[in-house]
Design an enzyme around this catalytic site. Structure first.
Site, PDB file in Angstrom:
ATOM      1  N   ASP A   1      -3.062   6.297   0.794  1.00  0.00           N
ATOM      2  CA  ASP A   1      -3.141   5.024   1.494  1.00  0.00           C
ATOM      3  C   ASP A   1      -4.008   5.234   2.735  1.00  0.00           C
ATOM      4  O   ASP A   1      -4.429   6.359   3.041  1.00  0.00           O
ATOM      5  CB  ASP A   1      -1.749   4.478   1.832  1.00  0.00           C
ATOM      6  CG  ASP A   1      -1.787   2.947   1.998  1.00  0.00           C
ATOM      7  OD1 ASP A   1      -2.889   2.406   2.239  1.00  0.00           O
ATOM      8  OD2 ASP A   1      -0.733   2.304   1.901  1.00  0.00           O
TER       9      ASP A   1
HETATM   10  C1  BGC Z   1      -2.177  -0.728   2.756  1.00  0.00           C
HETATM   11  C2  BGC Z   1      -2.693  -0.697   1.331  1.00  0.00           C
HETATM   12  C3  BGC Z   1      -4.093  -1.241   1.284  1.00  0.00           C
HETATM   13  C4  BGC Z   1      -4.966  -0.445   2.232  1.00  0.00           C
HETATM   14  C5  BGC Z   1      -6.415  -0.858   2.225  1.00  0.00           C
HETATM   15  C6  BGC Z   1      -3.140  -0.080   3.707  1.00  0.00           C
HETATM   16  O1  BGC Z   1      -2.766  -0.238   5.040  1.00  0.00           O
HETATM   17  O2  BGC Z   1      -0.919  -0.113   2.804  1.00  0.00           O
HETATM   18  O3  BGC Z   1      -1.844  -1.410   0.487  1.00  0.00           O
HETATM   19  O4  BGC Z   1      -4.599  -1.189  -0.019  1.00  0.00           O
HETATM   20  O5  BGC Z   1      -4.457  -0.568   3.540  1.00  0.00           O
HETATM   21  O6  BGC Z   1      -6.620  -2.081   2.796  1.00  0.00           O
END
Ligand code: BGC
Length: 732
Positions: free
Chosen positions: A277
Site C-alpha cells: 500500500d
Molecule cells: C490506500 C489504497 C489506495 C492507495 C493509492 C492508499 O492510501 O490505502 O487503497 O489504493 O492509497 O491511492
C-alpha cells in the site's frame, strides 16, 4: 428477408461482443507457456537496476521523476488520468533500453468519468450483474484513458461503521462480500483493466474502528470471515493484490511471509504480483519491525511484496541489499517475474498506446449512464416509510427540499479526469421538478454550508420554506473529510449542525422525509423515532439525485437492502447479524443476561433490510429432502407473494444455522440470495440450491470442517427472516 434478419442478428451479436475484445484475463495453455519463455528471456537481459526498476511504482505529483522511466528504473506509475499525460509516460517507457511498458494504475473505485454509487451503495443493490456492469464501465472508461490497472476492488469485510472506508466495501458478510468481489473483479477485467484485490488482509477489523489500527483476528475467523472475498476475487481472475497497512496479530501484513507467500502463493497458487500500500514498506519502521528503510525493503521483499507503491524504498535500497547478499538474486528475480507476468498477460507489450484524441468519445456514453442510473436506483434503501409518506402523494402541492447535500457539488467522486467532459450531476430539486405532477411547486433551501454542515447558511429561510410546504425532503449526510480513508468517526450522528436542523424541521410539524447521502450507516435512532420516512443512499454518483427523485415520486420502487447492520448507538459496535449465541442470551432483558442496561441488543435496522412500496410475504418454505449426503445438494424453495398494489423487486435471503456442532456456530449465516421482480398480486417460487460442502467452517488451524447434523433454514427479506425449514446433513 431471412438473410437480412441473420445479418442484423450478426451485427447485434458483434455489437454485444465488441467490448469483450478488451477483456483482460490470465492466459492459459500454450499462450501461458510462451509467456513464461518470454519472461525468462527478458530477465536474462536485465541489469540489477532494471530489475529493481520493475518493482518501483511512482506517481504523478511532486517528486515524480520521468527520467527514471527512460532509464528503465520505473515499472509502473499511478494517478495519471489525462490521456495525453498517460501517452507521454508510456512513450518514455518505450524509449528505455528494454522498452518494457509501464503498468499504469489508478484508484478507479466507483467510476472514472461516469460515476456509479460508492461501492457500499452498489452492494446495496444486491444485484451482482448490475455491480459487474458498473465495474465494467469503470474499467472501460479508465482503459480508454490508457489506464490498465485499478486499485480495486476493496473487499475488506467490516463490522464497524466507525471505519471511514466501509464505503469502499460490500459490508459485513463474507458470503455476500465474496459474490460482490467476484462480480467487481469480472467487471473491471472485462472492461480492460487488471484488478488489485485489497487490502490483504483484515484491514476492515482495525481496533476501535480507527483506520490503520492493529487487528487481532483468530485463525478460524480469518478464514471464515476475512479471506473468502479475496479467494473469490482470485478465482474470478484478479491479477494483482495489495497488502494492507495494518499489523495482523502483531505482524504488519506488508512483512507477513506466512500470508503473502505461504497462504497466497504456496496454498492458493496465486501467480500475479502483490503491491504494497502507499508507502507501507517504509512504515515498517514505525511499526517497529525495521530499524531503517533498507531493512524495511528487505523484509517486505522477502515476505512477498513485489512492488513498492510510492515508498521509493526498493528504488533506493534493494540493489544494495542484493549486492550485499542479504536479498538473493533468486528472490529478486521471482518478484520481477511476477510483475512481468502480469504485464505480458495484460498484453501490454503488444497493446497500442492510448489515443488521446479518441478517449473523450468513450467517456460517459449513454450505456454507461444508463447503468449508473440503474445502479443508483436499485441501491437506494428505504429504511422507514410511516403512513406511506412515500411516494409523494398527489395531495402534496408544495415540496420543500432542504439541505446542501441536495446539490451536485456535495457528491463524492474519487478522481476527476479534467478535460474529459463530465455531465453535470442533477441537483435533487431540479430532478424533482422534472418529475412531480403539473402544478406541484418545489422550493429549495440549502440551510447549511457544504462540508458536512459545519455551519448554518440561512436556517430561518429553510424553516420558513419547510413551514410553508406540505412535505419536507431533508437531504443530509456526510460530504466532507468525514468519509473515506483516514476518516474514522467516534460519533455516528449527523455531522455539524445537521441534527439541530433536522430537529427544527420536525418541530415545524410538517412530515419530514430524511434523504441521506453518507459513506456509512449512521446512528439514526432519533430520526427513526421522529421523521416520517428515511431514504438511504451512499453517494449515488452521476445519476444519484435523479434516481432519488424517481424513488421519491414513485417512478421507481425502492429495491435496495442494507449490507451492514445499523447500530442504535455507537456502544453496540461491532454489531453484525451473524454473531455467536451466548450462554446467557437475552430473554426478559434483565441483569446477568447478555444485554446492555441502557440500550437494546438489536440493531436499528438489520442486515439485509430495506422496504419497498410493495409488500412481500413468505409462505411454504420447503426442502426437497430431509436428509442430504455431505457431498449432496439441498433444493430449497419458498413462495413469495407481492401482496401490495405495485410491481416491485424483492431480495429473498436464505440463512442457515447449525444448532449443535463441535464449535459454537453463528445464530444465522447468509448462504443464498435472489433478487426478483414480482408483479403486484403475483406469487413466485424462489429456489435455491445449497451444497452441503458450503456449510462448513474453519477450525483453529485453518482447516475446513463440515459437520454432519441438523441445519435450520430461514427464508425472508432480511436477517430476521422467519419462514423456516430444516434438513439434516448425513455421512454417505
Ligand atoms: C490506500 C489504497 C489506495 C492507495 C493509492 C492508499 O492510501 O490505502 O487503497 O489504493 O492509497 O491511492
Amino acid at each position: 428477408m431471412i438473410l437480412r434478419l441473420a445479418a442484423a442478428l450478426c451485427l447485434t451479436l458483434l455489437a454485444h461482443a465488441a467490448p469483450a475484445q478488451d477483456t483482460v484475463a490470465w492466459k492459459t495453455g500454450r499462450e501461458a507457456k510462451l509467456i513464461e519463455t518470454r519472461i525468462e528471456a527478458l530477465l536474462k537481459t536485465m541489469t540489477l537496476d532494471e530489475k529493481v526498476g520493475q518493482l518501483h511504482l511512482s506517481g504523478r505529483g511532486e517528486g515524480f521523476n520521468a527520467a527514471r522511466i527512460r532509464e528503465g528504473r520505473m515499472g509502473g506509475v499511478m494517478n495519471f488520468v489525462v490521456p495525453q499525460e498517460v501517452a507521454d509516460v508510456q512513450k518514455a517507457a518505450r524509449e528505455s533500453r528494454l522498452k518494457i511498458p509501464l503498468i499504469i494504475g489508478l484508484d478507479a473505485v466507483h467510476g472514472f468519468s461516469t460515476y456509479f454509487p460508492l461501492p457500499l451503495g452498489q452492494a446495496s443493490t444486491w444485484n451482482p450483474e448490475l455491480i459487474e456492469e458498473a465495474a465494467y464501465w469503470t474499467g472501460r472508461e479508465a482503459r480508454a484513458a490508457g489506464i490498465q490497472w485499478t486499485f480495486a476492488p476493496m473487499v475488506d469485510i467490516s463490522r464497524d461503521p466507525r471505519w471511514g472506508r466501509v464505503l469502499e466495501g460490500a459490508g459485513e458478510d463474507a458470503y455476500f462480500g465474496s459474490i460482490v468481489a467476484a462480480s467487481r473483479t469480472h467487471g473491471y477485467q472485462r472492461g480492460g483493466v487488471a484488478t488489485t484485490v485489497k487490502h490483504f488482509v483484515g484491514y476492515g477489523a482495525g481496533e476501535a474502528g480507527r483506520d490503520y489500527n492493529s487487528t487481532w483476528i483468530p485463525t478460524s475467523q480469518l478464514f471464515d470471515l476475512y479471506l473468502p472475498p479475496f479467494k473469490a476475487s482470485f478465482e474470478a481472475g484478479s491479477m494483482t493484490a495489495m497488502a494492507a497497512f495494518n499489523a495482523l496479530n502483531g505482524v504488519p501484513t506488508t512483512a507477513h511471509g506466512g500470508l503473502l507467500t505461504g497462504l497466497l502463493r504456496q496454498n492458493w497458487g496465486f501467480k500475479g504480483f502483490v503491491v504494497s500500500d502507499f508507502g507501507s514498506i517504509t512504515e515498517l519502521r514505525l511499526h517497529g519491525i525495521a530499524k531503517d528503510d533498507a531493512e524495511a525493503a528487505r523484509k517486505a521483499l522477502l515476505a512477498g511484496i513485489d512492488m513498492d507503491m510510492m515508498g521509493d524504498v526498493y528504488d533506493k535500497h534493494l540493489a544494495a541489499e542484493v549486492k550485499a547478499g542479504r536479498v538473493s538474486v533468486k528472490m529478486l528475480d521471482e518478484a520481477v517475474r511476477r510483475v512481468l507476468r502480469v504485464k505480458f498477460h495484460l498484453g501490454l507489450f503488444e497493446r497500442p498506446d492510448v489515443d488521446p484524441a479518441a478517449a473523450p468519445a468513450l467517456m460517459q456514453t449513454q450505456e454507461a449512464r444508463e447503468v449508473a442510473l440503474r445502479a443508483a436506483r436499485e441501491g437506494i434503501i428505504l429504511l422507514k416509510n410511516a403512513n406511506e409518506t412515500l411516494p409523494v402523494a398527489s395531495s402534496v402541492k408544495r415540496l420543500a427540499v432542504i439541505g446542501a447535500m441536495a446539490v451536485p457539488e456535495a457528491e463524492r467522486v474519487w478522481t476527476d479526469p479534467a478535460g474529459l467532459g463530465r455531465r453535470a450531476i442533477q441537483s435533487l430539486p431540479d430532478a424533482l421538478k422534472e418529475r412531480v405532477q403539473a402544478g406541484v411547486e418545489v422550493v429549495y433551501e440549502p440551510a447549511f454550508t457544504r462540508n458536512c454542515g459545519t455551519e448554518f447558511a440561512d436556517k430561518e429561510a429553510a424553516l420558513r420554506a419547510a413551514a410553508a410546504s406540505d412535505l419536507v425532503i431533508a437531504m443530509l449526510g456526510e460530504d466532507c473529510e468525514f468519509i473515506g480513508e483516514g476518516a474514522s468517526r467516534a460519533n455516528l450522528g449527523l455531522p455539524g449542525v445537521q441534527q439541530e436542523l433536522l430537529e427544527a424541521l420536525v418541530a415545524t410539524g410538517k412530515p419530514v422525509v430524511l434523504v441521506l447521502a453518507t459513506g456509512r450507516p449512521l446512528v439514526l435512532t432519533w430520526a427513526d423515532a421522529h421523521v416520517a420516512a428515511i431514504v438511504q443512499t451512499f453517494h449515488g454518483g452521476t445519476e444519484g439525485r435523479t434516481a432519488i427523485a424517481e424513488v421519491l415520486t414513485g417512478a421507481a420502487n425502492p429495491a435496495g437492502r442494507t449490507p451492514m447492520s445499523y447500530p442504535r448507538s455507537v456502544g453496540q459496535i461491532p454489531i453484525y447479524y451473524n454473531h455467536l449465541p451466548t450462554g446467557r442470551p437475552q430473554k426478559i432483558r434483565q441483569r446477568y443476561e447478555s444485554i446492555y442496561m441502557d440500550e437494546k441488543n438489536e440493531p436499528l435496522y438489520p442486515f439485509g433490510f430495506g422496504l419497498s412500496y410493495s409488500r412481500f410475504t413468505y409462505a411454504n418454505p420447503r426442502v426437497d429432502r430431509s436428509r442430504i449426503p455431505i457431498n449432496g445438494i439441498a433444493e430449497i424453495s419458498v413462495d413469495v407473494t407481492n401482496s401490495g398494489s405495485r410491481d416491485g423487486q424483492e431480495v429473498t435471503q436464505l440463512y442457515i444455522r447449525q444448532p449443535v456442532a463441535i464449535r459454537s456456530r453463528p445464530v444465522r449465516e447468509l448462504k443464498g440470495f435472489n433478487k426478483l421482480a414480482i408483479k403486484a398480486g403475483e406469487t413466485r417460487t424462489v429456489r435455491f440450491k445449497l451444497e452441503a460442502q458450503k456449510l462448513g467452517y474453519h477450525d483453529d488451524t485453518g482447516r475446513y470442517v463440515i459437520e454432519p447434523g441438523l441445519f435450520e433454514v430461514y427464508l425472508g427479506g432480511s436477517a430476521l427472516a422467519e419462514a423456516k425449514t430444516q434438513f439434516e446433513v448425513i455421512k454417505p
